[in-house]
Each structure stands twice: as structure tokens, then as C-alpha cells.
Design a protein around this motif. Structure first.
Motif, short mmCIF file in Angstrom:
data_model
loop_
_atom_site.label_atom_id
_atom_site.label_comp_id
_atom_site.label_asym_id
_atom_site.label_seq_id
_atom_site.Cartn_x
_atom_site.Cartn_y
_atom_site.Cartn_z
N ASP A 298 -18.67 32.38 5.77
CA ASP A 298 -18.59 32.66 4.61
C ASP A 298 -19.77 33.17 3.96
O ASP A 298 -20.94 32.53 4.16
CB ASP A 298 -18.16 31.64 3.72
CG ASP A 298 -17.85 31.98 2.07
OD1 ASP A 298 -17.12 32.68 1.93
OD2 ASP A 298 -18.76 31.72 1.39
N THR A 301 -21.28 30.21 1.27
CA THR A 301 -21.58 28.84 1.44
C THR A 301 -21.98 28.68 2.88
O THR A 301 -22.61 27.82 3.18
CB THR A 301 -20.19 28.28 1.61
OG1 THR A 301 -19.22 28.56 2.50
CG2 THR A 301 -19.54 28.13 -0.06
N ARG A 341 -13.15 27.45 -12.62
CA ARG A 341 -13.54 29.00 -12.35
C ARG A 341 -13.28 29.97 -13.58
O ARG A 341 -14.12 30.77 -13.67
CB ARG A 341 -12.60 29.35 -11.12
CG ARG A 341 -12.80 31.13 -10.86
CD ARG A 341 -11.91 31.64 -9.69
NE ARG A 341 -13.03 31.66 -8.51
CZ ARG A 341 -13.71 32.59 -8.54
NH1 ARG A 341 -13.71 33.36 -9.58
NH2 ARG A 341 -14.44 32.61 -7.38
N GLU A 346 -18.73 35.01 -12.14
CA GLU A 346 -18.45 35.30 -10.57
C GLU A 346 -19.83 34.59 -10.05
O GLU A 346 -19.96 33.97 -9.03
CB GLU A 346 -18.36 36.69 -10.03
CG GLU A 346 -16.75 36.95 -10.45
CD GLU A 346 -16.02 36.38 -9.30
OE1 GLU A 346 -16.07 35.68 -8.19
OE2 GLU A 346 -14.77 36.11 -9.63
N ILE A 349 -20.03 30.84 -10.39
CA ILE A 349 -19.31 30.26 -9.23
C ILE A 349 -19.79 30.10 -7.91
O ILE A 349 -19.75 29.25 -7.14
CB ILE A 349 -17.62 30.67 -9.08
CG1 ILE A 349 -17.19 30.52 -10.44
CG2 ILE A 349 -17.07 30.36 -7.93
CD1 ILE A 349 -16.69 28.97 -10.73
N ALA A 350 -20.42 31.51 -7.45
CA ALA A 350 -21.06 31.64 -6.32
C ALA A 350 -22.26 30.79 -6.15
O ALA A 350 -22.51 30.07 -4.99
CB ALA A 350 -21.52 33.08 -6.08
N LEU A 353 -20.89 27.14 -5.74
CA LEU A 353 -20.43 26.82 -4.59
C LEU A 353 -21.59 26.94 -3.32
O LEU A 353 -21.37 25.99 -2.45
CB LEU A 353 -19.29 27.89 -4.07
CG LEU A 353 -17.93 27.89 -4.72
CD1 LEU A 353 -17.28 29.25 -4.33
CD2 LEU A 353 -17.18 26.75 -4.00
N GLU A 354 -22.58 27.67 -3.61
CA GLU A 354 -23.75 27.48 -2.73
C GLU A 354 -24.21 26.35 -2.62
O GLU A 354 -24.83 25.65 -1.85
CB GLU A 354 -24.62 28.51 -3.11
CG GLU A 354 -25.94 28.79 -2.22
CD GLU A 354 -26.78 29.81 -2.35
OE1 GLU A 354 -27.63 30.10 -1.58
OE2 GLU A 354 -26.55 30.33 -3.43
N SER A 372 -14.61 26.21 5.44
CA SER A 372 -14.02 26.73 4.18
C SER A 372 -12.64 27.02 4.34
O SER A 372 -12.57 28.25 5.02
CB SER A 372 -15.03 27.57 3.54
OG SER A 372 -14.29 27.92 2.12
N SER A 374 -10.75 27.52 1.40
CA SER A 374 -10.66 28.23 0.33
C SER A 374 -11.61 27.85 -0.65
O SER A 374 -12.62 26.75 -0.25
CB SER A 374 -9.34 27.95 -0.30
OG SER A 374 -9.07 26.74 -0.68
N GLU A 375 -11.95 28.48 -1.77
CA GLU A 375 -12.78 27.82 -2.50
C GLU A 375 -12.76 26.52 -2.95
O GLU A 375 -13.91 25.73 -3.26
CB GLU A 375 -13.12 28.78 -3.78
CG GLU A 375 -13.43 30.15 -3.64
CD GLU A 375 -13.69 30.85 -5.06
OE1 GLU A 375 -14.40 31.71 -5.11
OE2 GLU A 375 -12.68 30.55 -5.87
N ASP A 376 -11.74 25.87 -2.87
CA ASP A 376 -11.45 24.62 -3.18
C ASP A 376 -10.87 23.51 -2.39
O ASP A 376 -10.48 22.37 -2.52
CB ASP A 376 -10.39 24.42 -4.69
CG ASP A 376 -9.01 25.01 -3.97
OD1 ASP A 376 -9.13 25.31 -2.97
OD2 ASP A 376 -8.25 24.76 -4.92
#
Length: 607
Positions: A298, A301, A341, A346, A349-350, A353-354, A372, A374-376
Motif C-alpha cells: 500500500d 502505509t 474518516r 483525505e 486520513i492518509a 494511517l501512515e 492491510s 482495508s483502512e480499518d
């Protein structure tokens, strides 16, 4: 005189100037274009040996430019320049015909080497074209040329190896051929990749180590990389090295010419002409595989994709089954992430997550693999790690997340992390069984009472649990204590922690049961909470601590190991011997108590 004409395309002026200055210093004539559309106009009016283009540009992107250029002029060489985060786009550009790709920040040496290699191939094509125009064997040379061009139409290794063997056999009128190609993960070993015709594949080695070549293949190490004669099974054979930029990428052994004819100088010349572009095609495929491997991550991440992760886990299951090893999986679920979110941009959020992936990576080893789904939802593979090792890592991960500024704590406005662990072979020997164990333990983690206790010191945690207790008769606590200690003694060979605070009423029962533990084979860490060490426990593998060190005189027992765990917390006995008792087999709660004890007493969870 300039070495070649280069068209440099980039929407950023400073990068165009940088490229122009760099290439002029290297002896090239350079024109620049600030967009894909401008580059197409220049290509309509002028000829360029190589186009160097950025991938990400407004309007006509670099990938679209490659496709348009190759559709108009298939012979035009194009180099794409990309960042690591754009590798998937670079993969598509390679598929549409880009000659090479380079990563930013640009290395001048690699750029010059790539241009020299492309120009070398271009000169080779031009020489072939001139030769075909003049040579009486025009049709034969044309056939060879077309076959070599066909090698560049695939980016899959096995079909390419088949085409190389087939092309050499047809050009030299041979009936058998075998190809070994370098492994993508270990260039020092060549893997059997293709066989054709009169070949006994079962007699051929699956792999050949370049540092241990048999005597008949020793000439592969010669720098000139020309085809050479040898024998195979007592019959003449011609070996065609596939060498590129000083590296041996493989070789093809051709045997059994029609009518029993011998290999001649003409065959060696054909093999050399065919082998050079074949080696370049192999190098392109290996480079493409490396690029494709990068695309398994990804871009935000840097975690691997879940499909790739599950392939690795299946391979880990095969290794663990074959060699009797253990490994563990972790799953991390971020609850309320959808709401989180919606309330942020955006970019926010990026960035979140990073930073989240970075915090997870802080506790992982270099051999561990983060993926990953998904995002969650994230997963981690822990090779060579048993259930207790996974629990230790899970605990560290939870603590790192709670200490971070990612709003993971109770009452804070952010997604909350729930974690579960499953281990091979304790929780299953198939991927589906391990998945099921992870899912059920995520539910346990979400529903566990331990989340009400986070942040409280150990004595207050015991108080809170005891308040949930049920009344028991005078002899019940003693019977439970005997039963639990007997079970632990039968499992003392397992790694784990047992901490017993029996209180003065049950101290005798605890001492008698603990004295039976074998000091040689006991791997469970035994801790007795008492005012003093009894003489009957001399030589027993037991650590004694006082109630003052724990901070409470409340009777309790915590047992945490690879299998089921258990905890009980009681009230001091009333005058009639009755008491309130809380007991649980909830692994999340038991794990929390065990790690609190480890922190308070400095005793290890595992031996």
C-alpha cells in the motif's frame, strides 16, 4: 558529435533543466517538453533516439504518452521516471512498451547506464537492418530478428524461457533444448525454466548454483559470454549464455541437430545474435518482477496487500507443517473508523494511517510482515513465534498505540484498536481455522471487561473484579485452589506464569500443592504471594513476594500460558468461612492481569 538525441518530458521546470544539464554533460543533444501534448508535437516534427518522461503529469500522463508514442512508432525507446508510490503505474507503462524505468531521486549513473544500454540495443537493431538489406541470407536473418523481437512481447518468465528455447532450436535446426534462468529472489541460483523436444526433464537438475558449476559449464563465468560447445549425455551440445551487464542471468543448452549434424561456427554466430537480446528480455522480466513486488505494498502505509499476505501465510503453513515450526498471526481492527474518516480530509486520513502503520512497525521485527485488508483492518505474520510470544508482542503493540497521539484511548475521539492473536498449531493448522480463531478473539476483545480497567493499578483492578464476584461456601475456595494448582502442575512443562496469593486461610493448601512442582522440568514461572517463604518450599522453582510488593492482601490467582488461562479474585473469608469469588477464563482479562503482574514484580511471562 552528440552521442544521441534525447527528448526529456516533465511538467516541472526545475526537473527539465536538471535533466537537460545532466544529459548535455554526458554528451547527448537534448530537447525538452513541459507536457505530454508538447512532446507529441515535437515527435511529429523531429526524430529522437530516446524519450525520457515523468509518469505523473497533468493532462496527458506519462503512461498515456508511452502508449501513444508506441502506437505511432513501435521502435521508439522510452524511459519512464517514477517515484516508489507510482510503481503500479510504472508496471502498466512497462506493459505498454516502455524500455526501462528509473526511480526518483534520479541517479545520474543509472540514467547514463540505461541510455547506453538502450542505444546499444538500438545500434544492434540498426546493424541488423543494414545487414538484412545487404546479405544474401536476408530471409534467415529476418526470421532471427523477428524471433528476438517476439521475446519482448511477454513479461512472464516461463513463457519467455519457452520462446528462447524454441527460437534457438528452430534457428539452429536442433531437436532439444533446456533453459535455466536466475531466481527472482536469489540471483546466484539458476532454476530450470523450460525444456523442449528430445530432453529427459527428470534427469535435469531443478537448480544450479553459479558458485558450484559443473566442469562442463565453467565457461559461463567468462566475461565475453559467447556460446561454447560441450557435451550432454555423451552427445554434442551448444551452451548459450544469457549474460547482461556483467551478470549471468541464465543459459540455454541446445542438443541433437537434425540428421546428426555437428554444431558449426554459423550456429555459434546465430546463437550469439539471438542470445544478446534474449538476455536483455530476461533482464527486463526480472526487473519487472521486482517492480511488481513493490506494487504489493500500500503506497500510504507501506503494508502488504491482503492477497499477498495470505499467499505468504499459506506458504508459512506448508513450512511449519513440514519442519514442525510454529508461527502466529495478529489481527488489528479499528472500530468507528468510518465516522472518524467522515470528519477528516483525505490528507488527514492518509497522514493518520501512515503514523498508525509506523507505530505498529516500531514493535515488529524485520522478519514480521504487516498487511492491510482495508483502512480499518490490519494483519501481522509473526514467523517462528508461539502463542506466548504473540501475546507479548500484542501487549507491546497495544501499549504503543495507547501512548501515541492517535486518539486510541478510552473516551477519546478516535478509532479504537482491538487486537486478537492466533497461533499455529495451537489454534489451527489451516488458514481458515486460524481466521476463525482471530475473528472469535476479536469479539472477545471487544466484549471483555478489561477495557473498563485500563489505566487502573493492579490492586484497584482486583477490587473491581472482586465486586463482580459470587458468594461461595466455606470449603469452595480451597477446592478450587487445589484443582487449579493440580492442573497447572500437569502443564508445568508449558511456558507461562502462575501467581498465587492464597491469603492466610489457604496458605497451607498453596504451599503443599506448589511443593510438588518438579524444579527440572517446570517452565512455568511460579510466584507465591506470602509474608515469608516456607521451609517446605526449599528447592522448589518458586519466586516469593510479599503482599506489600503487590499492594493488596486480597486472595487471587492468575494463570496464563499457551493454552486456556484462568483467574480468580476473592474477598477475605467471613467469620463463617464464606466468601465472594470472581473467576474467569476470558483470555483477554487473564492476559491483562498477567502483564500487570509482570510489570509490578519484574518477573518474566516466559522462561
Amino acid at each position: 558529435m552528440a552521442k544521441a538525441r534525447i527528448l526529456a518530458v516533465d511538467d516541472q521546470r526545475y526537473f527539465r533543466v536538471f535533466l537537460e544539464d545532466l544529459l548535455v554533460q554526458q554528451g547527448f543533444e537534448v530537447r525538452t517538453a513541459g507536457s505530454g501534448e508538447e512532446a507529441l508535437h515535437l515527435l511529429e516534427r523531429e526524430r529522437f533516439d530516446v524519450v525520457v518522461t515523468d509518469l505523473v503529469m497533468p493532462g496527458l500522463s506519462g503512461a498515456e504518452l508511452v502508449e501513444r508514442v508506441k502506437a505511432r512508432s513501435p521502435e521508439q525507446d522510452v524511459i519512464v521516471v517514477t517515484s516508489v508510490g507510482d510503481v503500479r503505474t510504472a508496471v502498466e507503462a512497462m506493459r505498454t512498451g516502455a524500455s526501462d524505468y528509473l526511480l526518483k531521486p534520479l541517479d545520474p549513473t543509472l540514467l547514463e547506464r540505461s541510455l547506453d544500454a538502450i542505444l546499444q540495443r538500438k545500434r544492434l537493431r540498426q546493424e541488423h537492418a543494414a545487414l538484412m538489406a545487404e546479405n544474401l541470407e536476408y530471409l534467415g536473418v529476418l526470421s532471427l530478428y523477428e524471433r528476438t523481437l517476439a521475446l519482448f512481447s511477454t513479461l512472464a518468465l516461463e513463457p519467455l524461457a519457452d520462446r528462447i528455447v524454441e527460437g534457438l532450436c528452430l534457428e539452429m535446426r536442433a531437436q532439444g533444448g533446456v533453459a535455466w534462468i536466475a531466481r527472482a529472489d536469489d540471483a546466484t541460483r539458476l532454476r530450470l525454466a523450460a525444456a523442449r523436444g528430445l530432453v529427459r526433464v527428470d534427469r535435469e537438475p531443478e537448480e544450479i548454483a553459479l558458485d558450484a558449476l559443473p566442469a562442463e559449464l565453467a565457461a559461463l563465468h567468462r566475461p565475453e559470454a559467447t556460446p561454447f560447445l560441450t557435451e550432454s549425455g555423451g552427445a554434442p551440445a551448444l551452451v548459450v549464455p544469457l549474460r547482461h551487464e556483467g551478470r549471468v542471468l541464465g543459459f540455454v543448452r541446445v542438443t541433437d541437430k537434425l540428421a546428426g549434424a555437428a554444431f558449426e561456427e554459423r550456429d555459434r554466430a546465430i546463437a550469439e545474435r539471438f542470445g544478446a537480446p534474449a538476455a536483455v528480455a530476461v533482464a527486463n522480466v526480472l526487473r519487472f518482477r521486482a517492480l511488481e513486488h513493490r506494487s504489493f505494498r500500500d503506497p500510504v502505509t507501506r503494508a502488504y496487500t491482503f492477497a499477498f499476505f495470505e499467499d505468504i501465510v499459506r506458504n508459512e503453513i506448508r513450512k511449519a507443517t513440514r519442519f514442525g515450526r510454529s508461527f502466529s498471526l495478529l489481527e488489528i481492527e479499528l472500530r468507528d473508523f468510518a465516522r472518524f474518516r467522515r470528519e477528516r480530509s483525505e490528507a488527514d486520513i492518509a497522514s493518520w494511517l501512515e503514523r498508525f502503520a509506523f507505530q505498529i512497525g516500531r514493535v515488529l521485527r524485520t522478519t514480521d510482515l504487516l498487511a492491510s485488508a482495508s483502512e480499518d483492518r490490519f494483519a501481522v505474520l509473526l514467523p517462528e513465534t508461539d502463542a506466548l510470544g504473540a501475546a507479548v508482542l500484542k501487549r507491546r503493540m497495544r501499549e504503543v498505540l495507547l501512548r501515541s497521539d492517535l486518539c486510541m484511548g478510552p473516551g477519546e475521539d478516535g478509532p479504537r484498536a482491538y487486537l486478537s492473536a492466533a497461533s499455529y498449531p495451537v489454534d489451527g493448522t489451516q488458514l481458515e481455522e486460524l481466521r476463525s480463531a482471530l475473528a472469535s478473539r476479536l469479539v472477545e476483545d471487544r466484549e471483555s471487561i478489561v477495557h473498563e480497567l485500563e489505566g487502573k493499578p493492579f490492586p484497584l483492578v482486583l477490587d473491581a473484579l472482586a465486586a463482580k464476584g459470587q458468594p461461595l461456601g466455606a470449603d469452595a475456595l480451597g477446592e478450587i485452589l487445589r484443582f487449579v494448582l493440580g492442573e497447572v502442575e500437569r502443564r508445568a512443562h508449558e511456558r507461562g506464569l502462575l501467581c498465587v496469593a492464597p491469603g492466610p486461610e489457604l496458605a497451607g493448601i498453596a504451599r503443599d500443592e506448589l511443593a510438588r512442582f518438579d524444579p527440572v522440568h517446570t517452565r512455568t514461572e511460579l510466584v507465591l504471594v506470602a509474608e515469608e517463604r516456607a521451609a517446605s518450599l526449599a528447592g522448589a522453582p518458586i519466586t516469593c513476594v510479599t503482599p506489600a510488593q503487590i499492594g493488596t492482601r486480597r486472595p487471587f490467582l492468575v494463570y496464563y500460558a499457551e493454552g486456556p488461562g484462568y483467574a480468580l479474585v476473592g474477598e477475605p473469608q467471613a467469620a463463617d468461612g464464606s466468601t465472594l469469588l470472581f473467576q474467569t477464563g476470558d483470555r483477554v482479562t487473564v492476559e491483562h492481569l498477567a502483564f500487570q503482574l509482570q510489570r509490578a514484580l519484574g518477573v518474566p511471562i516466559t522462561r
